[in-house]
Design an enzyme around this catalytic site. Structure first.
Site, PDB file in Angstrom:
ATOM      1  N   GLY A  24      92.882  36.553  15.830  1.00  0.00           N
ATOM      2  CA  GLY A  24      92.832  35.094  15.807  1.00  0.00           C
ATOM      3  C   GLY A  24      91.853  34.563  14.771  1.00  0.00           C
ATOM      4  N   SER A  25      90.682  35.169  14.690  1.00  0.00           N
ATOM      5  CA  SER A  25      89.665  34.670  13.760  1.00  0.00           C
ATOM      6  C   SER A  25      90.157  34.761  12.319  1.00  0.00           C
ATOM      7  CB  SER A  25      88.357  35.454  13.905  1.00  0.00           C
ATOM      8  OG  SER A  25      87.880  35.381  15.221  1.00  0.00           O
TER       9      SER A  25
ATOM     10  N   ASN B  40      90.074  26.965  24.803  1.00  0.00           N
ATOM     11  CA  ASN B  40      89.719  28.244  25.428  1.00  0.00           C
ATOM     12  C   ASN B  40      88.750  28.104  26.599  1.00  0.00           C
ATOM     13  OD1 ASN B  40      88.410  27.592  22.808  1.00  0.00           O
ATOM     14  ND2 ASN B  40      86.938  29.118  23.493  1.00  0.00           N
TER      15      ASN B  40
ATOM     16  N   GLN C 269      95.096  30.722  22.602  1.00  0.00           N
ATOM     17  CA  GLN C 269      95.110  30.668  24.078  1.00  0.00           C
ATOM     18  C   GLN C 269      96.491  30.345  24.634  1.00  0.00           C
ATOM     19  OE1 GLN C 269      92.745  31.267  26.463  1.00  0.00           O
ATOM     20  NE2 GLN C 269      91.334  31.952  24.897  1.00  0.00           N
TER      21      GLN C 269
ATOM     22  N   SER D 243      96.826  35.840  18.633  1.00  0.00           N
ATOM     23  CA  SER D 243      96.046  37.072  18.724  1.00  0.00           C
ATOM     24  C   SER D 243      96.521  37.901  19.919  1.00  0.00           C
ATOM     25  CB  SER D 243      94.570  36.724  18.879  1.00  0.00           C
ATOM     26  OG  SER D 243      93.812  37.903  19.056  1.00  0.00           O
TER      27      SER D 243
ATOM     28  N   HIS E 298      95.268  40.343  21.791  1.00  0.00           N
ATOM     29  CA  HIS E 298      94.480  40.703  22.978  1.00  0.00           C
ATOM     30  C   HIS E 298      94.338  39.569  23.995  1.00  0.00           C
ATOM     31  CE1 HIS E 298      90.294  39.019  22.253  1.00  0.00           C
ATOM     32  NE2 HIS E 298      90.795  38.875  21.052  1.00  0.00           N
TER      33      HIS E 298
ATOM     34  N   THR F  80      96.397  48.621   4.464  1.00  0.00           N
ATOM     35  CA  THR F  80      97.451  49.322   5.197  1.00  0.00           C
ATOM     36  C   THR F  80      97.609  48.714   6.589  1.00  0.00           C
ATOM     37  OG1 THR F  80      96.975  51.315   3.963  1.00  0.00           O
ATOM     38  CG2 THR F  80      98.152  51.604   6.046  1.00  0.00           C
TER      39      THR F  80
ATOM     40  N   CYS G  75      72.287  30.343  27.572  1.00  0.00           N
ATOM     41  CA  CYS G  75      71.780  31.693  27.344  1.00  0.00           C
ATOM     42  C   CYS G  75      72.884  32.734  27.222  1.00  0.00           C
ATOM     43  CB  CYS G  75      70.834  32.072  28.467  1.00  0.00           C
ATOM     44  SG  CYS G  75      69.641  30.767  28.780  1.00  0.00           S
TER      45      CYS G  75
END
Ligand code: PLP
Length: 394
Positions: free
Chosen positions: A69-70, A150, A178, A198, A200, A236, A323
């Site tokens: 995706g990125s 997302n 998404q 994407s 995954h 490849t 965090c």
């Protein structure tokens, strides 16, 4: 382990895994080679391209394979900016709550002299197509707006935005990472010029994705080398990954109706029960929403502590809290829908999959209220609110 972070990544499907295995074994040819081993690999590569294209309503030659995706987002923005620059256009329209793969990329282009308009997504987490129309200028070279968010799962009016962009002659890209495999996508019906996906995120392997680019929309290589992917993306091909992606997408689309009905039922059970927690708030529109997305804020707690305590109970969840994501500010998505900092910090995202069971949801429903109560008891701010020294925000 109860895995409720399917917006982060998903478990590989058995079918996809099995489809990949021969490529770690007998079918190891390089698709660029002219000999038999190469041609076998090439055939499988092209079959996968055809499968993916047909599942999103595209033509086979409109699909470019990438590392995920990125990369697809980067390639789309790069291509639109490059042609923009040639044509003397330097204005981009996006929203305030895109994925980092879009946000951080656009920041880089701003440094290079591009001007970016970040549209509001309002309290419900949905951009207004009229705002897109109002923002388009003579210099606009790209509109990039995600199909579904997302964090809060809200689904954007992609078809309408696409129509506006088509009429105005502006290239329209959507990060559909998404959405693909989760809701119906048809790039032609939805007037999409470029779309990122994407593997995954729909039970395929990690490190592989695709960019759809409508015929006639220029796409420029930004990884130079060999002439793979029609000269647009050297290197490849990851055949095992690409075959796994095609298999996983086929399975997801075939199971979509059944899976989304089940996810929705379980997700709504979460909302129904967890919204009984006092001083809590549902984040994002409830109707125009991915079937597997739950997101709520609980006042007086730190999301990070909630995630760690849930993890102790064997539940994998996420928060838009600071965090966990390694920065001081809470998620830009939660701030974009108008949440105050302290409320954004106390958020919980649970994202389901076809593997989520009712028993897992019931366990989560019993764990969350106890942990929220425990954390509130320890919170000095909550104490002040309960004593009436400080006012409740929600
Ligand atoms: C996961 C995700 C990405 C990044 O995809 P990768 O394949 O992990 O690079 C981009 N956009 C959205 C909306 C995502 O959810």
């Amino acid at each position: 382990m109860i895995y409720l972070d399917n917006a982060g990544t998903t478990k590989m499907s058995e079918k996809a895994k099995e489809a990949m295995l021969p490529y770690f074994d007998n079918i190891y040819g390089n698709a660029s080679s002219l000999h038999e081993a190469g041609q076998i690999a090439k055939d499988e590569l092209e079959k996968a391209r055809e499968t993916i294209a047909s599942l999103i309503g595209a033509n086979t030659n409109e699909i470019y394979f990438t590392s995920g995706g990125s990369e697809s987002d980067n390639l789309a923005i790069y291509s639109a900016c490059k042609i923009g620059k040639i044509r003397g256009k330097n204005h981009i329209i996006t929203t305030k709550f895109e994925h980092h793969a879009i946000m951080e990329t656009l920041k880089e282009y701003e440094k290079l002299g591009f001007e970016v308009t970040y549209l509001d997504v309002y309290e419900n987490g949905i951009v207004k197509s009229q705002d897109v129309l109002n923002a388009i200028k003579d210099t606009t070279c790209l509109v990039t707006i995600m199909t579904a968010n997302n964090e809060i799962g809200t689904i954007q009016p992609i078809e309408e935005i696409g129509k506006i962009c088509r009429e105005k002659g502006v290239t329209f890209h959507t990060d559909a990472v998404q959405a693909v495999g989760h809701i119906h996508i048809d790039v032609k019906e939805m007037n999409i010029d470029m779309l990122s996906l994407s593997a995954h995120k729909f039970h395929g392997p990690k490190g592989v994705g695709a960019l759809y680019v409508r015929k006639g929309i220029p796409v420029f290589s930004y990884i130079f080398g060999g002439s793979q992917e029609n000269g647009r993306r050297a290197g490849t091909e990851n055949i095992a990954g690409i075959v796994g992606m095609a298999c996983a997408l086929k399975e997801s689309v075939e199971e979509m109706e059944e899976v989304s009905n089940r996810e929705k039922k379980l997700r709504d059970k979460l909302f129904e029960n967890l919204s009984k927690i006092p001083h809590s708030k549902i984040n994002g529109d409830l109707e125009k929403r991915l079937p597997n997305n739950f997101n709520m804020s609980f006042e007086g707690i730190e999301g990070e502590s909630l995630i760690l305590l849930l993890s102790d109970e064997g539940i994998c969840a996420t928060s838009g809290s600071a965090c966990t994501s390694g920065s001081l500010d809470p998620s830009h998505v939660l701030l974009s829908i108008g949440l105050k900092h302290e409320i954004a910090h106390g958020s919980l995202r649970l994202t389901l999959s076809k593997y989520t069971t009712e028993e897992e949801i019931d366990k989560t429903i019993s764990a969350v209220p106890k942990i929220v109560e425990y954390l509130r008891k320890m919170s000095p701010i909550w104490d002040e609110m309960e004593k009436g020294v400080k006012e409740h925000v929600i």
